[in-house]
Write an enzyme that holds these catalytic residues in place. Structure first.
Site, PDB file in Angstrom:
ATOM      1  N   GLU A  90       0.956  -1.206  -0.045  1.00  0.00           N
ATOM      2  CA  GLU A  90      -0.087  -0.162  -0.023  1.00  0.00           C
ATOM      3  C   GLU A  90       0.775   1.256  -0.073  1.00  0.00           C
ATOM      4  O   GLU A  90       1.907   1.222   0.576  1.00  0.00           O
ATOM      5  CB  GLU A  90      -0.926   0.097   1.189  1.00  0.00           C
ATOM      6  CG  GLU A  90      -1.842  -1.129   1.279  1.00  0.00           C
ATOM      7  CD  GLU A  90      -2.817  -0.994   2.664  1.00  0.00           C
ATOM      8  OE1 GLU A  90      -2.710   0.088   3.308  1.00  0.00           O
ATOM      9  OE2 GLU A  90      -3.424  -1.872   2.964  1.00  0.00           O
ATOM     10  N   CYS A 103       3.175   8.336   1.551  1.00  0.00           N
ATOM     11  CA  CYS A 103       3.454   7.601   2.969  1.00  0.00           C
ATOM     12  C   CYS A 103       3.748   6.277   2.011  1.00  0.00           C
ATOM     13  O   CYS A 103       2.767   5.590   1.690  1.00  0.00           O
ATOM     14  CB  CYS A 103       2.040   7.601   3.740  1.00  0.00           C
ATOM     15  SG  CYS A 103       2.279   6.276   4.920  1.00  0.00           S
ATOM     16  N   CYS A 110       4.345  -7.091   7.836  1.00  0.00           N
ATOM     17  CA  CYS A 110       5.379  -6.683   9.086  1.00  0.00           C
ATOM     18  C   CYS A 110       5.236  -7.677   9.902  1.00  0.00           C
ATOM     19  O   CYS A 110       4.255  -8.430  10.433  1.00  0.00           O
ATOM     20  CB  CYS A 110       4.690  -5.322   9.554  1.00  0.00           C
ATOM     21  SG  CYS A 110       5.789  -4.448  10.817  1.00  0.00           S
ATOM     22  N   CYS A 114       2.628  -5.360  16.415  1.00  0.00           N
ATOM     23  CA  CYS A 114       1.994  -4.215  17.216  1.00  0.00           C
ATOM     24  C   CYS A 114       0.579  -4.889  17.426  1.00  0.00           C
ATOM     25  O   CYS A 114      -0.032  -5.022  16.271  1.00  0.00           O
ATOM     26  CB  CYS A 114       2.094  -3.038  16.697  1.00  0.00           C
ATOM     27  SG  CYS A 114       3.810  -2.194  16.682  1.00  0.00           S
ATOM     28  N   CYS A 117      -2.276  -2.924  15.122  1.00  0.00           N
ATOM     29  CA  CYS A 117      -2.026  -2.385  13.619  1.00  0.00           C
ATOM     30  C   CYS A 117      -2.295  -3.423  12.700  1.00  0.00           C
ATOM     31  O   CYS A 117      -2.003  -4.670  13.046  1.00  0.00           O
ATOM     32  CB  CYS A 117      -0.434  -2.220  13.518  1.00  0.00           C
ATOM     33  SG  CYS A 117       0.041  -1.598  11.994  1.00  0.00           S
ATOM     34  N   CYS A 336      -3.444   2.024   8.228  1.00  0.00           N
ATOM     35  CA  CYS A 336      -2.278   1.337   8.028  1.00  0.00           C
ATOM     36  C   CYS A 336      -2.549  -0.401   7.629  1.00  0.00           C
ATOM     37  O   CYS A 336      -2.594  -0.849   8.572  1.00  0.00           O
ATOM     38  CB  CYS A 336      -1.053   1.271   8.955  1.00  0.00           C
ATOM     39  SG  CYS A 336      -0.941   2.833   9.617  1.00  0.00           S
TER      40      CYS A 336
HETATM   41  N1  SAH Z   1       6.871   0.428  11.661  1.00  0.00           N
HETATM   42  C1  SAH Z   1       6.973   1.627  11.598  1.00  0.00           C
HETATM   43  C2  SAH Z   1       6.378   2.463  10.555  1.00  0.00           C
HETATM   44  C3  SAH Z   1       4.968   2.157  10.201  1.00  0.00           C
HETATM   45  S1  SAH Z   1       3.429   2.319  10.957  1.00  0.00           S
HETATM   46  C4  SAH Z   1       6.613   2.319  12.958  1.00  0.00           C
HETATM   47  O1  SAH Z   1       6.000   1.579  13.810  1.00  0.00           O
HETATM   48  O2  SAH Z   1       6.781   3.553  13.199  1.00  0.00           O
HETATM   49  C5  SAH Z   1       3.463   4.061  11.154  1.00  0.00           C
HETATM   50  C6  SAH Z   1       2.632   4.699  12.284  1.00  0.00           C
HETATM   51  O3  SAH Z   1       1.196   4.398  12.200  1.00  0.00           O
HETATM   52  C7  SAH Z   1       2.888   4.141  13.525  1.00  0.00           C
HETATM   53  O4  SAH Z   1       3.121   5.136  14.803  1.00  0.00           O
HETATM   54  C8  SAH Z   1       1.843   3.040  13.817  1.00  0.00           C
HETATM   55  O5  SAH Z   1       2.161   2.773  15.427  1.00  0.00           O
HETATM   56  C9  SAH Z   1       0.760   3.910  13.403  1.00  0.00           C
HETATM   57  N2  SAH Z   1      -0.494   2.936  13.282  1.00  0.00           N
HETATM   58  C10 SAH Z   1      -0.502   1.835  13.183  1.00  0.00           C
HETATM   59  N3  SAH Z   1      -1.653   1.389  13.103  1.00  0.00           N
HETATM   60  C11 SAH Z   1      -2.411   2.250  13.220  1.00  0.00           C
HETATM   61  C12 SAH Z   1      -3.929   2.482  13.272  1.00  0.00           C
HETATM   62  N4  SAH Z   1      -4.932   1.756  13.096  1.00  0.00           N
HETATM   63  N5  SAH Z   1      -4.337   3.925  13.451  1.00  0.00           N
HETATM   64  C13 SAH Z   1      -3.660   4.841  13.676  1.00  0.00           C
HETATM   65  N6  SAH Z   1      -2.236   4.718  13.704  1.00  0.00           N
HETATM   66  C14 SAH Z   1      -1.654   3.421  13.508  1.00  0.00           C
END
Ligand code: SAH
Length: 347
Positions: A90, A103, A110, A114, A117, A336
């Protein structure tokens, strides 16, 4: 075959020298491709005929293909791109008043795990090549060009699917192409890499001597909460992370941005805000509060607006600089990894 888009200028110079050609040819090629948008080697008039023939036989320009495109009412475009091996990633275009922000994803899936996510629903298949990360920006530039307003991508955030510091070398080469005056010529201060906190790589990044922004996905004010929502926290606890951040600030002379998603009942109390202010005291950091994009198969919910504003107020009163992130594309699969997760399940 070599994909031209896989090579930063220093790497292309190295490659060209290995073909017994002059190093400066790499800069010539960069100018033809990235500045003049000429992809026909025959038209590159300052390159010798024999070398042009060699280039024709050995180099290709391959970009990802658009598999699916979603356009939001606010102009946000989300693309699902297909790579040569069929893998999908994406990429998103957001239109801020200061410019067009891409972005980009850094990996297919990944592994950081987390809990909130959507990117992690599909485990990591592989890292992206330089050309596949760069290709996301090139495809968005093509779309902007087609709109006919003489616009292009002005800012890049590596905040799509994947952990950029888990694909460090390719992400850095990608950034070198973005930043090079003969490449896409995007200023270092317009580029941001976001990490979940892979501590050793923060030290490497600090030592690169680049002026690129660093964002850290913090999302919790203490290890107890962070361990529950971010698996990486068990490998690199907050005291190690904060030490690395301070090293980065001292070495690179830049402040970091802490990203903090507000999750209802998990990390959004006043106490949490106070603890956060204490945690980041002594850094120059700035906090970006992110409204959570709910993911249907996950139990986390977004904090209500009042709680978000109270959290912001508490931070500000304690002298922390903080903002609430503007939301884009809320009518499309903006969170994301959402679009890809949906498509892959359908396939
Ligand atoms: N792996 C890296 C970059 C990708 S995620 C990182 O963790 O920073 C980019 C950002 O989006 C991160 O801060 C992540 O925690 C956040 N993110 C992930 N899922 C999300 C969601 N459903 N809503 C809002 N932010 C989210």
């Amino acid at each position: 075959m070599y994909n031209f888009y896989d090579y930063s200028l220093p790497k292309l110079e190295e490659l060209i020298v290995s073909f017994n050609e002059k190093k400066y040819r790499a800069t010539q090629l960069f100018k033809w491709v990235y500045k003049r948008k000429v992809f026909d080697f025959d038209a590159m008039s300052d390159v010798s005929k024999t070398f042009r023939e060699f280039l024709k036989e050995n180099f290709v320009f391959i970009k990802p293909k658009i598999y699916k495109k979603q356009v939001s009412k606010d102009g946000t475009i989300k693309l699902l791109l297909e790579l040569e091996d069929g893998a999908k990633v994406e990429t998103v275009l957001m239109r801020y008043n200061y410019g067009n922000v891409a972005c980009v994803s850094s990996e297919v899936g990944c592994n950081m795990g987390c809990a909130f996510c959507a990117s992690g629903i599909l485990k990591k298949q592989r890292e992206l090549k330089v050309s596949e990360i760069l290709g996301q920006v090139l495809v968005l530039n093509d779309l902007l060009f087609e709109e006919g307003n003489d616009e292009r991508i002005t800012h890049v955030v590596v905040m799509g699917t994947g952990e950029p510091f888990d694909n460090y070398d390719n992400v850095m080469d990608f950034i070198r192409i973005l930043n090079n005056p003969h490449g896409l010529e995007i200023g270092a201060r317009h580029i941001t890499v976001s990490t979940c906190g892979i501590v050793p790589k923060i030290y490497d990044y600090a030592n690169e001597g680049l002026q690129i922004n660093l964002a850290i996905s913090l999302h919790a004010p203490n290890d107890e909460i962070r361990n529950k929502i971010m698996a990486i926290s068990r490998v690199y606890p907050l005291d190690e992370l904060m030490k690395a951040v301070k090293y980065y600030e001292k070495t690179a002379g830049r402040r970091v941005t802490f990203e903090y998603i507000l999750l209802k009942g998990i990390n959004d109390s006043k106490e949490n805000a106070k603890e956060l202010a204490k945690l980041i005291k002594g850094t120059l950091a700035y906090v970006n509060l992110i409204p959570y994009n709910e993911v249907s198969e996950m139990k986390y919910r977004r904090s209500d607006e009042k709680t978000v504003h109270e959290y912001l107020d508490t931070l500000m009163k304690l002298g922390v600089t903080a903002t609430i992130r503007k939301e884009f594309g809320s009518d499309i699969d903006a969170a994301c990894g959402q679009l890809r997760a949906k498509e892959e399940r359908r396939d």
